[in-house]
Write an enzyme that holds these catalytic residues in place. Structure first.
Site, PDB file in Angstrom:
ATOM      1  N   ASP A   1       1.740   9.399  -4.559  1.00 18.87           N
ATOM      2  CA  ASP A   1       1.967  10.477  -3.342  1.00 18.87           C
ATOM      3  C   ASP A   1       2.571  11.539  -3.222  1.00 18.87           C
ATOM      4  OD1 ASP A   1       1.240   8.103  -1.725  1.00 18.87           O
ATOM      5  OD2 ASP A   1       3.040   7.985  -1.492  1.00 18.87           O
TER       6      ASP A   1
ATOM      7  N   MET B   1      13.564   4.956  -0.980  1.00 16.12           N
ATOM      8  CA  MET B   1      13.303   4.581  -1.230  1.00 16.12           C
ATOM      9  C   MET B   1      11.731   4.789  -2.524  1.00 16.12           C
ATOM     10  SD  MET B   1       9.708   3.038  -1.003  1.00 16.12           S
ATOM     11  CE  MET B   1       9.492   2.009   0.107  1.00 16.12           C
TER      12      MET B   1
ATOM     13  N   GLU C   1       7.388  -6.901  -1.134  1.00 20.23           N
ATOM     14  CA  GLU C   1       6.875  -7.400  -0.143  1.00 20.23           C
ATOM     15  C   GLU C   1       5.703  -7.854  -0.079  1.00 20.23           C
ATOM     16  OE1 GLU C   1       5.964  -2.696   0.778  1.00 20.23           O
ATOM     17  OE2 GLU C   1       4.157  -4.380   2.826  1.00 20.23           O
TER      18      GLU C   1
ATOM     19  N   LYS D   1       1.712 -10.329   0.904  1.00 24.40           N
ATOM     20  CA  LYS D   1       0.781  -9.842   2.171  1.00 24.40           C
ATOM     21  C   LYS D   1      -0.095 -10.364   1.462  1.00 24.40           C
ATOM     22  CE  LYS D   1      -2.048  -6.018   3.342  1.00 24.40           C
ATOM     23  NZ  LYS D   1      -2.420  -4.986   3.218  1.00 24.40           N
TER      24      LYS D   1
ATOM     25  N   GLU E   1       7.130  -6.907   6.314  1.00 24.03           N
ATOM     26  CA  GLU E   1       6.401  -6.070   6.708  1.00 24.03           C
ATOM     27  C   GLU E   1       5.374  -6.314   7.779  1.00 24.03           C
ATOM     28  OE1 GLU E   1       3.825  -3.306   5.494  1.00 24.03           O
ATOM     29  OE2 GLU E   1       1.982  -3.024   6.974  1.00 24.03           O
TER      30      GLU E   1
ATOM     31  N   HIS F   1       2.075  -7.771   7.591  1.00 22.48           N
ATOM     32  CA  HIS F   1       1.533  -8.869   6.607  1.00 22.48           C
ATOM     33  C   HIS F   1       1.600  -9.794   6.904  1.00 22.48           C
ATOM     34  CE1 HIS F   1       1.864  -5.977   3.944  1.00 22.48           C
ATOM     35  NE2 HIS F   1       1.499  -4.758   4.577  1.00 22.48           N
TER      36      HIS F   1
ATOM     37  N   ASP G   1       9.409  -2.899   6.415  1.00 20.86           N
ATOM     38  CA  ASP G   1       8.664  -2.445   6.769  1.00 20.86           C
ATOM     39  C   ASP G   1       7.508  -2.687   8.513  1.00 20.86           C
ATOM     40  OD1 ASP G   1       8.245  -1.401   4.010  1.00 20.86           O
ATOM     41  OD2 ASP G   1       6.210  -1.145   3.860  1.00 20.86           O
TER      42      ASP G   1
ATOM     43  N   ASP H   1      -6.582  -5.189   8.658  1.00 21.59           N
ATOM     44  CA  ASP H   1      -5.572  -4.578   8.116  1.00 21.59           C
ATOM     45  C   ASP H   1      -5.275  -3.367   9.055  1.00 21.59           C
ATOM     46  OD1 ASP H   1      -2.625  -3.944   7.385  1.00 21.59           O
ATOM     47  OD2 ASP H   1      -3.328  -3.294   5.350  1.00 21.59           O
TER      48      ASP H   1
ATOM     49  N   ASP I   1      -2.567  -1.094  10.852  1.00 21.61           N
ATOM     50  CA  ASP I   1      -1.265  -0.652  10.367  1.00 21.61           C
ATOM     51  C   ASP I   1      -1.055   0.052  11.831  1.00 21.61           C
ATOM     52  OD1 ASP I   1      -0.356  -1.195   8.250  1.00 21.61           O
ATOM     53  OD2 ASP I   1      -1.699   0.136   6.673  1.00 21.61           O
TER      54      ASP I   1
ATOM     55  N   ASP J   1       5.896   1.767   8.592  1.00 24.34           N
ATOM     56  CA  ASP J   1       4.720   1.608   7.149  1.00 24.34           C
ATOM     57  C   ASP J   1       3.172   1.518   8.527  1.00 24.34           C
ATOM     58  OD1 ASP J   1       3.361   1.651   4.880  1.00 24.34           O
ATOM     59  OD2 ASP J   1       3.583  -0.161   4.333  1.00 24.34           O
TER      60      ASP J   1
HETATM   61  C1  GCO Z   1      -0.027  -2.097   2.629  1.00 31.31           C
HETATM   62  C2  GCO Z   1       1.394  -1.895   2.109  1.00 31.31           C
HETATM   63  C3  GCO Z   1       1.604  -1.198   1.741  1.00 31.31           C
HETATM   64  C4  GCO Z   1       2.776  -0.813   0.768  1.00 31.31           C
HETATM   65  C5  GCO Z   1       3.428   0.186   0.120  1.00 31.31           C
HETATM   66  C6  GCO Z   1       4.815   0.544  -0.371  1.00 31.31           C
HETATM   67  O1  GCO Z   1      -0.756  -2.838   3.298  1.00 31.31           O
HETATM   68  O2  GCO Z   1      -1.241  -1.187   2.212  1.00 31.31           O
HETATM   69  O3  GCO Z   1       1.822  -2.191   3.352  1.00 31.31           O
HETATM   70  O4  GCO Z   1       1.266   0.689   2.733  1.00 31.31           O
HETATM   71  O5  GCO Z   1       4.042  -1.230   1.568  1.00 31.31           O
HETATM   72  O6  GCO Z   1       2.193   0.202  -1.264  1.00 31.31           O
HETATM   73  O7  GCO Z   1       5.235  -0.709  -1.790  1.00 31.31           O
HETATM   74 MN    MN Z   2       4.006  -2.075   3.840  1.00 33.46          MN
HETATM   75 MN    MN Z   3       1.026  -2.699   4.482  1.00 34.92          MN
END
Ligand code: GCO
Ligand code: MN
Ligand code: MN
Length: 393
Positions: free
Chosen positions: A62, A93, A186, A188, A222, A225, A250, A260, A262, A292
């Site tokens: 990034d 972070m 993390e 998912k 998260e 997730h 998150d 997903d 977000d 996030d």
């Molecule tokens: C997603 C994840 C990512 C991670 C990020 C940090 O679902 O794409 O949540 O956003 O949090 O890559 O490690």
């Molecule tokens: Mn995340």
């Molecule tokens: Mn995510």
């Protein structure tokens, strides 16, 4: 005199965003970007305009594109550092992008190709050093490509072993370079892989105990997730808290059973968001609260700011609701009533095993029908909670 906005965020709230979240240009699998791509420095300026933000986090790429030259990388870092300083925003972070490049099409630390695994470890070591340059203290691991579409392709036990080998290596690297990172894993369940290996926070809590340095490892659950899988996110966070492993969180939102999404924190499941806020407040969580999520695809720059401000504002409003819940006499009376006395003889005997306690408990007459008949006014308690949330209480 204008009164102070009681829901205005401040750096003390430890709210953070990602270069990839507020910087998300609105592309999806069906269409290209709807917003310009901002430079890292421009993203920090945007967060500065929003106000009250503590920090901004990043994946290595990034900040520095994967194919950047040394000169480009130097300039980007210089501009980013200046933007952090003028907006008084920190980098708490950092993490590695182990999912975008085609080299990771079959995973990073769990790839079937040992050279890809080595490249993933090398990329992470470099990214850990990059994060440290900006003062990051937490290092997040999200295994975006660590999974399968078909289990014919990989041995799932070997995959866990490979993952462990990589993490043990990186823990040792952090220690030998005195980087002092706390690792936060993390989970998912899916996306981008059909099935991801570490599907829930609980998977990681168990995995951590098998590592060489469990003390430096925790989780980064998260909201979206566990919710994607139809699970109760609050319960996963609670188990992490109990284990002393909630290193980071998150925040976002998500409808069950959908892709997903977000979404902005608090925009869908605000009852679950309330219970999450209550949990973190009651247990005095002082870590980072990282949003996030990304703005709707329709958003322009002003709307991205509204999205960022709204995320923090919703948390602050929920904090106020939690305080109301905790001081509401009727609600608290019900809470006391449903948590029956620990002082009863049977309860005391069942608290701690000793041979004598067990013998006495075995012999104790307990009237189960009487216990079953005790009142549990859960309907009333939940309705009062809802009325409080809906703003009429
Ligand atoms: C997603 C994840 C990512 C991670 C990020 C940090 O679902 O794409 O949540 O956003 O949090 O890559 O490690
Ligand atoms: Mn995340
Ligand atoms: Mn995510």
């Amino acid at each position: 005199m204008p009164t102070r906005d009681p829901f205005a965020p401040s750096p003390d709230d430890r709210f953070t965003f990602g270069l990839w979240t507020v910087g998300n240009p609105g592309a999806d699998p069906f269409g290209g970007p709807t917003r310009p791509r901002y430079t890292p420095a421009q993203i920090v300026d945007l967060l500065g305009e929003v106000g009250g933000v503590y920090g901004v986090n990043f994946h290595d790429n990034d900040l520095i594109p994967i194919d950047a030259t040394d000169a480009e990388s130097k300039q980007i870092k210089k501009d980013f550092r200046a933007a952090l300083r003028r907006n008084q925003i920190k980098v708490p972070m950092a993490t590695t992008n182990l999912f975008s490049d085609p080299v990771f099409k079959d995973g990073a630390f769990t790839s079937n190709d040992a050279e890809v695994r080595a490249y993933a470890v090398q990329k992470t070591m470099k990214a850990m050093l990059l994060g440290k340059e900006f003062g990051a203290k937490t290092y997040v691991f999200w295994g975006g490509r660590e999974g399968t579409e078909s289990d014919a392709t990989k041995d799932p036990v070997v995959a866990v072993q490979r993952f462990r080998e990589a993490i043990n290596y990186l823990c040792a690297f952090s220690r030998s370079e005195k980087l002092n990172y706390k690792f936060a894993f993390e989970a998912k369940p899916n996306e981008p892989r059909g099935h991801m290996y570490m599907a829930t926070t609980g998977n990681y809590l168990a995995f951590i105990e098998t590592l060489d340095h469990p003390e430096m490892c925790g989780v980064n659950p998260e909201f979206a997730h566990e919710t994607m899988a139809g699970l109760n996110f609050v319960h996963h966070v609670a188990q992490a808290l109990d284990a002393g492993k909630l290193f980071h969180i998150d925040l976002n939102d998500q409808e069950i059973g959908r892709y997903d999404q977000d979404f902005r924190f608090g925009s869908v499941n605000y009852k679950a968001a309330f219970f999450l806020c209550k949990l973190l407040t009651d247990y005095n969580y002082r870590g980072m609260k990282h949003f996030d999520s990304h703005a709707y695809r329709q958003a322009d720059r002003g709307e991205v700011k509204a999205f960022a401000a709204g995320s923090m504002r919703s948390w602050k409003i929920l904090e106020d609701k939690v305080a109301r819940f905790n001081r509401d006499r009727t609600i608290q009376k019900l809470v006391r009533q449903i948590n029956r006395s620990e002082k009863a003889a049977a309860a005391k005997l069942a608290k701690r095993f000793t041979k004598t306690n067990a013998k006495q408990l075995m012999a104790l007459p307990i009237d189960k029908d009487k216990l079953a008949a005790r009142k549990l006014p859960y309907e009333t308690l939940d309705q009062l909670t809802m009325e409080l949330l809906l703003g009429v209480r």
